[in-house]
Scaffold this motif. Structure first.
Motif, short mmCIF file in Angstrom:
data_model
loop_
_atom_site.label_atom_id
_atom_site.label_comp_id
_atom_site.label_asym_id
_atom_site.label_seq_id
_atom_site.Cartn_x
_atom_site.Cartn_y
_atom_site.Cartn_z
N UNK A 262 0.81 -1.22 0.00
CA UNK A 262 0.00 0.00 0.00
C UNK A 262 0.84 1.26 0.00
N UNK A 263 2.00 1.22 0.63
CA UNK A 263 2.86 2.40 0.71
C UNK A 263 3.73 2.57 -0.53
N UNK A 264 4.10 1.49 -1.16
CA UNK A 264 5.07 1.55 -2.26
C UNK A 264 4.63 2.46 -3.42
N UNK A 265 3.37 2.44 -3.87
CA UNK A 265 3.00 3.35 -4.97
C UNK A 265 3.20 4.83 -4.62
N UNK A 266 3.06 5.18 -3.35
CA UNK A 266 3.30 6.57 -2.95
C UNK A 266 4.79 6.89 -2.92
N UNK A 267 5.60 5.86 -2.91
CA UNK A 267 7.05 6.05 -2.85
C UNK A 267 7.71 5.59 -4.14
N UNK A 268 6.98 5.67 -5.25
CA UNK A 268 7.47 5.13 -6.51
C UNK A 268 8.70 5.87 -7.07
N UNK B 15 15.58 0.81 -1.33
CA UNK B 15 16.17 1.02 -0.01
C UNK B 15 15.52 2.22 0.69
N UNK B 16 15.32 3.31 -0.04
CA UNK B 16 14.69 4.50 0.54
C UNK B 16 13.25 4.20 0.97
N UNK B 17 12.51 3.46 0.15
CA UNK B 17 11.12 3.15 0.50
C UNK B 17 11.06 2.19 1.69
N UNK B 18 12.01 1.27 1.79
CA UNK B 18 12.03 0.37 2.94
C UNK B 18 12.35 1.13 4.22
N UNK C 217 -0.14 6.61 9.01
CA UNK C 217 1.00 6.71 8.10
C UNK C 217 0.56 6.51 6.65
N UNK C 218 -0.32 5.56 6.41
CA UNK C 218 -0.81 5.35 5.05
C UNK C 218 -1.61 6.57 4.57
N UNK C 219 -2.39 7.17 5.45
CA UNK C 219 -3.14 8.36 5.06
C UNK C 219 -2.22 9.55 4.78
N UNK C 220 -1.16 9.69 5.56
CA UNK C 220 -0.19 10.77 5.33
C UNK C 220 0.47 10.59 3.97
N UNK C 221 0.92 9.37 3.67
CA UNK C 221 1.54 9.12 2.36
C UNK C 221 0.55 9.39 1.23
N UNK D 33 -0.32 12.39 -7.64
CA UNK D 33 0.56 11.58 -8.49
C UNK D 33 -0.25 10.78 -9.50
N UNK D 34 0.48 10.14 -10.38
CA UNK D 34 -0.12 9.39 -11.49
C UNK D 34 -1.07 8.28 -11.03
N UNK D 35 -0.72 7.57 -9.98
CA UNK D 35 -1.53 6.43 -9.51
C UNK D 35 -2.48 6.80 -8.38
N UNK D 36 -2.96 8.03 -8.34
CA UNK D 36 -3.75 8.49 -7.20
C UNK D 36 -5.04 7.69 -7.01
N UNK D 37 -5.69 7.27 -8.09
CA UNK D 37 -6.91 6.47 -7.95
C UNK D 37 -6.64 5.13 -7.30
N UNK D 38 -5.56 4.48 -7.73
CA UNK D 38 -5.16 3.21 -7.11
C UNK D 38 -4.84 3.41 -5.64
N UNK D 39 -4.10 4.45 -5.33
CA UNK D 39 -3.70 4.72 -3.95
C UNK D 39 -4.91 4.97 -3.07
#
Length: 137
Positions: free
Chosen positions: A48-54, A59-62, A108-112, A119-125
């Motif tokens: 769930x977090x990864x698309x916001x950190x695309x 390493x940075x996303x982890x 945290x998910x809501x903040x991201x 962003x491009x994948x906002x509907x998915x997120x």
């Protein structure tokens, strides 16, 4: 997840504890389910977090997601302690710990999502964050 499911089937439930404080009488608590959840829930949180950190490296996303992954891992095990302890005090404390962990992960998910809603994948997120928070509640 498949191996744990096969283990449960093959061993007729695996290691089973008893929740003797359950309302309506004691009930079984399957350890393998909590092992499975302690692995799968952090994976879902990361998914769930990864698309916001695309735009970040893996390493940075982890590093950014690590606190949520740890919180989700520990709130699953706090839920297990809730069910196997014989102390109401421990049970209530672990219930608080589990709720706080779930709330931290959800916030945290809501903040991201909020930071990356354009962003491009906002509907998915939006769909994934809504779904995951609803499921974890």
């Amino acid at each position: 997840k498949t191996f744990i499911g096969l283990y449960l089937w093959w061993s007729v439930g695996g290691l089973i504890h008893e929740d003797s404080l359950a309302l309506g009488g004691s009930r079984p608590v399957y350890l393998a389910r909590f092992v499975q959840w302690s692995i799968c829930v952090p994976i879902l949180v990361y998914a769930g977090n990864r698309p916001s950190l695309d735009k970040c490296t893996l390493k940075q996303s982890m590093i950014r997601t690590a606190p949520s992954l740890l919180a989700s891992f520990f709130y699953v095990w706090a839920a297990w302690v809730i069910q196997v302890t014989l102390s109401w005090g421990v049970r209530l404390f672990m219930l608080f710990v589990s709720f706080v962990g779930a709330a931290l992960v959800s916030v945290d998910q809501l903040v991201l999502w909020h930071l990356h809603r354009a962003d491009e994948l906002s509907g998915y997120k939006t769909g994934f964050v809504t779904y995951s928070i609803a499921v974890f509640l």
